[in-house]
Write a protein that holds these residues in place. Structure first.
Motif, PDB file in Angstrom:
ATOM      1  N   GLU A 110     -18.031   2.158  12.830  1.00  0.00           N
ATOM      2  CA  GLU A 110     -17.437   0.670  12.916  1.00  0.00           C
ATOM      3  C   GLU A 110     -16.814   0.379  14.050  1.00  0.00           C
ATOM      4  OE1 GLU A 110     -19.441   0.806   9.097  1.00  0.00           O
ATOM      5  OE2 GLU A 110     -17.369   0.571   9.687  1.00  0.00           O
ATOM      6  N   PRO A 111     -16.106   1.119  15.177  1.00  0.00           N
ATOM      7  CA  PRO A 111     -14.903   1.337  16.153  1.00  0.00           C
ATOM      8  C   PRO A 111     -14.990  -0.001  16.845  1.00  0.00           C
ATOM      9  CG  PRO A 111     -16.746   2.362  16.682  1.00  0.00           C
ATOM     10  CD  PRO A 111     -17.041   2.138  16.267  1.00  0.00           C
ATOM     11  N   TYR A 112     -15.704  -1.035  17.165  1.00  0.00           N
ATOM     12  CA  TYR A 112     -15.795  -1.834  17.315  1.00  0.00           C
ATOM     13  C   TYR A 112     -15.210  -3.311  16.284  1.00  0.00           C
ATOM     14  CZ  TYR A 112     -20.022  -2.561  14.331  1.00  0.00           C
ATOM     15  OH  TYR A 112     -20.689  -1.924  13.514  1.00  0.00           O
ATOM     16  N   LEU A 113     -14.634  -2.928  15.382  1.00  0.00           N
ATOM     17  CA  LEU A 113     -13.886  -3.945  14.310  1.00  0.00           C
ATOM     18  C   LEU A 113     -12.350  -3.343  14.134  1.00  0.00           C
ATOM     19  CD1 LEU A 113     -16.057  -3.530  11.413  1.00  0.00           C
ATOM     20  CD2 LEU A 113     -15.916  -5.384  12.969  1.00  0.00           C
ATOM     21  N   ILE A 114     -11.816  -2.584  15.505  1.00  0.00           N
ATOM     22  CA  ILE A 114     -10.710  -2.265  15.565  1.00  0.00           C
ATOM     23  C   ILE A 114     -10.500  -2.705  16.657  1.00  0.00           C
ATOM     24  CG2 ILE A 114      -9.060  -0.265  15.764  1.00  0.00           C
ATOM     25  CD1 ILE A 114     -11.422   1.466  14.053  1.00  0.00           C
ATOM     26  N   THR A 115      -9.395  -3.356  16.876  1.00  0.00           N
ATOM     27  CA  THR A 115      -8.283  -3.712  17.920  1.00  0.00           C
ATOM     28  C   THR A 115      -6.234  -3.042  17.799  1.00  0.00           C
ATOM     29  OG1 THR A 115      -9.123  -5.963  17.900  1.00  0.00           O
ATOM     30  CG2 THR A 115      -7.536  -6.156  18.807  1.00  0.00           C
ATOM     31  N   ILE A 116      -5.703  -2.813  18.455  1.00  0.00           N
ATOM     32  CA  ILE A 116      -5.025  -2.112  19.032  1.00  0.00           C
ATOM     33  C   ILE A 116      -4.880  -2.632  20.189  1.00  0.00           C
ATOM     34  CG2 ILE A 116      -3.663   0.366  19.563  1.00  0.00           C
ATOM     35  CD1 ILE A 116      -6.177   1.843  17.969  1.00  0.00           C
ATOM     36  N   GLY A 117      -3.143  -3.034  19.938  1.00  0.00           N
ATOM     37  CA  GLY A 117      -2.216  -3.597  21.438  1.00  0.00           C
ATOM     38  C   GLY A 117      -1.489  -2.928  21.852  1.00  0.00           C
ATOM     39  N   ASN A 118      -0.497  -3.409  23.208  1.00  0.00           N
ATOM     40  CA  ASN A 118      -0.167  -2.656  23.379  1.00  0.00           C
ATOM     41  C   ASN A 118       0.978  -1.722  23.267  1.00  0.00           C
ATOM     42  OD1 ASN A 118      -1.296  -3.743  25.939  1.00  0.00           O
ATOM     43  ND2 ASN A 118       0.050  -5.591  25.551  1.00  0.00           N
ATOM     44  N   ASN A 119       1.299  -0.597  24.083  1.00  0.00           N
ATOM     45  CA  ASN A 119       2.615   0.549  23.722  1.00  0.00           C
ATOM     46  C   ASN A 119       2.390   1.026  22.246  1.00  0.00           C
ATOM     47  OD1 ASN A 119       3.574   0.185  26.225  1.00  0.00           O
ATOM     48  ND2 ASN A 119       4.496  -1.463  25.543  1.00  0.00           N
ATOM     49  N   VAL A 120       1.256   1.188  21.885  1.00  0.00           N
ATOM     50  CA  VAL A 120       0.992   1.808  20.084  1.00  0.00           C
ATOM     51  C   VAL A 120       0.372   3.317  20.852  1.00  0.00           C
ATOM     52  CG1 VAL A 120      -0.415   1.528  18.286  1.00  0.00           C
ATOM     53  CG2 VAL A 120       0.185  -0.814  19.513  1.00  0.00           C
ATOM     54  N   THR A 121       1.302   3.642  19.638  1.00  0.00           N
ATOM     55  CA  THR A 121       1.440   5.495  19.105  1.00  0.00           C
ATOM     56  C   THR A 121       0.528   5.506  18.196  1.00  0.00           C
ATOM     57  OG1 THR A 121       3.493   5.378  20.415  1.00  0.00           O
ATOM     58  CG2 THR A 121       2.794   7.512  19.032  1.00  0.00           C
ATOM     59  N   ILE A 122      -0.574   6.331  17.917  1.00  0.00           N
ATOM     60  CA  ILE A 122      -1.234   6.767  16.683  1.00  0.00           C
ATOM     61  C   ILE A 122      -1.504   8.161  17.261  1.00  0.00           C
ATOM     62  CG2 ILE A 122      -2.915   6.529  15.288  1.00  0.00           C
ATOM     63  CD1 ILE A 122      -2.517   3.615  16.730  1.00  0.00           C
ATOM     64  N   THR A 123      -0.643   8.565  15.836  1.00  0.00           N
ATOM     65  CA  THR A 123      -0.110  10.422  15.429  1.00  0.00           C
ATOM     66  C   THR A 123      -1.474  11.354  15.474  1.00  0.00           C
ATOM     67  OG1 THR A 123       1.021  10.166  13.420  1.00  0.00           O
ATOM     68  CG2 THR A 123       2.136   9.727  16.019  1.00  0.00           C
ATOM     69  N   VAL A 124      -1.325  12.274  15.034  1.00  0.00           N
ATOM     70  CA  VAL A 124      -2.625  12.909  14.424  1.00  0.00           C
ATOM     71  C   VAL A 124      -2.330  13.053  12.964  1.00  0.00           C
ATOM     72  CG1 VAL A 124      -3.154  15.491  13.633  1.00  0.00           C
ATOM     73  CG2 VAL A 124      -1.323  14.915  15.886  1.00  0.00           C
ATOM     74  N   GLY A 125      -4.179  12.701  12.933  1.00  0.00           N
ATOM     75  CA  GLY A 125      -4.653  12.502  11.496  1.00  0.00           C
ATOM     76  C   GLY A 125      -4.660  11.259  10.310  1.00  0.00           C
ATOM     77  N   VAL A 126      -4.363  10.289  11.499  1.00  0.00           N
ATOM     78  CA  VAL A 126      -4.584   8.685  11.351  1.00  0.00           C
ATOM     79  C   VAL A 126      -6.095   8.764  11.337  1.00  0.00           C
ATOM     80  CG1 VAL A 126      -4.008   5.951  12.040  1.00  0.00           C
ATOM     81  CG2 VAL A 126      -2.378   7.998  12.563  1.00  0.00           C
ATOM     82  N   ARG A 127      -6.653   7.216  10.045  1.00  0.00           N
ATOM     83  CA  ARG A 127      -7.630   7.408   9.990  1.00  0.00           C
ATOM     84  C   ARG A 127      -7.566   6.144   9.753  1.00  0.00           C
ATOM     85  NH1 ARG A 127      -9.114  11.204   5.502  1.00  0.00           N
ATOM     86  NH2 ARG A 127      -6.929  10.473   4.804  1.00  0.00           N
ATOM     87  N   PHE A 128      -9.367   5.084  10.870  1.00  0.00           N
ATOM     88  CA  PHE A 128      -9.079   4.222  10.832  1.00  0.00           C
ATOM     89  C   PHE A 128     -10.908   3.816   9.602  1.00  0.00           C
ATOM     90  CE2 PHE A 128      -6.949   4.555  13.734  1.00  0.00           C
ATOM     91  CZ  PHE A 128      -6.075   3.163  13.939  1.00  0.00           C
ATOM     92  N   ILE A 129     -10.504   2.812   8.160  1.00  0.00           N
ATOM     93  CA  ILE A 129     -11.183   3.063   8.251  1.00  0.00           C
ATOM     94  C   ILE A 129     -12.343   1.218   7.648  1.00  0.00           C
ATOM     95  CG2 ILE A 129     -12.886   3.180   5.304  1.00  0.00           C
ATOM     96  CD1 ILE A 129     -11.345   5.770   6.576  1.00  0.00           C
ATOM     97  N   THR A 130     -13.021   1.064   8.680  1.00  0.00           N
ATOM     98  CA  THR A 130     -13.506   0.220   8.490  1.00  0.00           C
ATOM     99  C   THR A 130     -14.384  -0.423   7.522  1.00  0.00           C
ATOM    100  OG1 THR A 130     -15.493   0.838   9.972  1.00  0.00           O
ATOM    101  CG2 THR A 130     -13.089  -0.150  10.690  1.00  0.00           C
ATOM    102  N   HIS A 131     -15.382   0.546   5.966  1.00  0.00           N
ATOM    103  CA  HIS A 131     -16.183  -0.140   5.788  1.00  0.00           C
ATOM    104  C   HIS A 131     -15.685   0.488   4.204  1.00  0.00           C
ATOM    105  CE1 HIS A 131     -17.224   3.776   6.991  1.00  0.00           C
ATOM    106  NE2 HIS A 131     -17.672   3.717   5.505  1.00  0.00           N
ATOM    107  N   ASP A 132     -16.020  -0.650   3.048  1.00  0.00           N
ATOM    108  CA  ASP A 132     -15.904   0.631   1.502  1.00  0.00           C
ATOM    109  C   ASP A 132     -17.007   0.905   1.144  1.00  0.00           C
ATOM    110  OD1 ASP A 132     -14.978   0.613  -1.059  1.00  0.00           O
ATOM    111  OD2 ASP A 132     -14.548  -0.699  -1.221  1.00  0.00           O
ATOM    112  N   GLY A 190      -1.150  -4.561  15.989  1.00  0.00           N
ATOM    113  CA  GLY A 190       0.095  -5.955  16.760  1.00  0.00           C
ATOM    114  C   GLY A 190       0.088  -4.946  18.145  1.00  0.00           C
ATOM    115  N   ASP A 191       1.517  -5.313  18.724  1.00  0.00           N
ATOM    116  CA  ASP A 191       2.659  -4.880  19.921  1.00  0.00           C
ATOM    117  C   ASP A 191       3.614  -3.616  19.233  1.00  0.00           C
ATOM    118  OD1 ASP A 191       0.555  -5.670  22.276  1.00  0.00           O
ATOM    119  OD2 ASP A 191       1.773  -7.154  22.183  1.00  0.00           O
ATOM    120  N   ASN A 192       3.400  -2.346  19.876  1.00  0.00           N
ATOM    121  CA  ASN A 192       4.516  -1.964  19.974  1.00  0.00           C
ATOM    122  C   ASN A 192       5.076  -1.734  19.009  1.00  0.00           C
ATOM    123  OD1 ASN A 192       7.218  -0.826  20.872  1.00  0.00           O
ATOM    124  ND2 ASN A 192       8.227  -2.337  19.773  1.00  0.00           N
TER     125      ASN A 192
END
Length: 185
Positions: A50-72, A97-99
C-alpha cells in the motif's frame, strides 16, 4: 539484462551514476503512489503493498534494504482464530518528516511517524512514532539521543571529504587513516 547493468551503461552519458540512481528510485516510488518531497535519495527500498499510505518529506535519504510495512500480516492468524475478524485488516500510514536519514535494513511498521531532522540507525525496527530531532535505533527502536547531542558527541569524527572527487577522497582517507579517531567510550 538486470537494472544495474542498464544503469551502468547510462553512467557515461549522465556523468554521475549516483544522481541517476536517486532520480530513478524516487521516480519509481512516486509512480507507485508514495508521496515524496524534493531532494530525496532512495537506494533499493521496499514500499509495501500500500505505497499510497507512505509520505516522505524533503531531503530524505532512504538507504539500502529499508522496508516500509503498511499492514499487519499477523491478521492472517487473527482471522482464523476469531471468525468475527474474518475480513479484518490492520493498516497504517507511515510519515517521514523533512531532513531524515533512515539507515540500512531498517523496518518501518504501520502507523508511525518520524519527525523532521531525525536519524534512524541501521537495522532499526520502528514500531512507534518519534518527534523531530530524534536519533533512534534498536529492535524495537528507542530514542538514543537528540540531534544536538549527537552532533556534539561526534564532532571529533567529522572528516571533510564531501567537496573532494572520489579519487581525492580515497587518497585523503588512505593518507590520514592513522589520524582518524575512534568513537569515544
Amino acid at each position: 539484462m538486470n537494472i544495474n547493468k542498464i544503469l551502468s551503461r547510462y553512467h557515461k552519458y549522465l556523468g554521475n551514476k549516483e544522481k541517476y540512481y536517486y532520480k530513478y528510485a524516487v521516480a519509481e516510488a512516486k509512480q507507485m503512489g508514495v508521496k515524496v518531497g524534493e531532494g530525496c535519495r532512495f537506494f533499493s527500498t521496499n514500499f509495501s503493498s500500500e505505497p499510497y499510505l507512505i509520505t516522505i518529506g524533503n531531503n530524505v535519504t532512504i538507504t539500502v534494504g529499508v522496508r516500509f510495512i503498511t499492514h499487519d500480516g499477523g491478521m492472517w492468524t487473527v482471522r482464523k482464530a476469531r471468525p468475527e475478524y474474518e475480513y479484518a485488516n490492520i493498516v497504517g500510514k507511515i510519515v517521514i518528516g523533512d531532513n531524515v536519514f533512515v539507515g540500512m535494513d531498517s523496518l518501518l511498521l504501520p502507523g508511525i511517524s518520524i519527525g523532521d531532522n531525525s536519524i534512524v540507525a541501521a537495522g532499526s525496527v520502528v514500531t512507534k512514532s518519534f518527534p523531530s530531532n530524534s536519533v533512534i535505533g534498536g529492535n524495537p527502536a528507542r530514542l538514543i539521543t537528540d540531534l544536538d547531542t549527537y552532533i556534539d558527541r561526534n564532532k571529533n569524527l567529522y572528516v571533510n571529504t564531501l567537496n573532494l572527487s572520489e579519487d581525492k577522497k580515497n587518497e585523503y582517507i588512505k593518507k590520514e587513516v592513522h589520524n582518524i579517531p575512534f568513537r569515544k567510550k
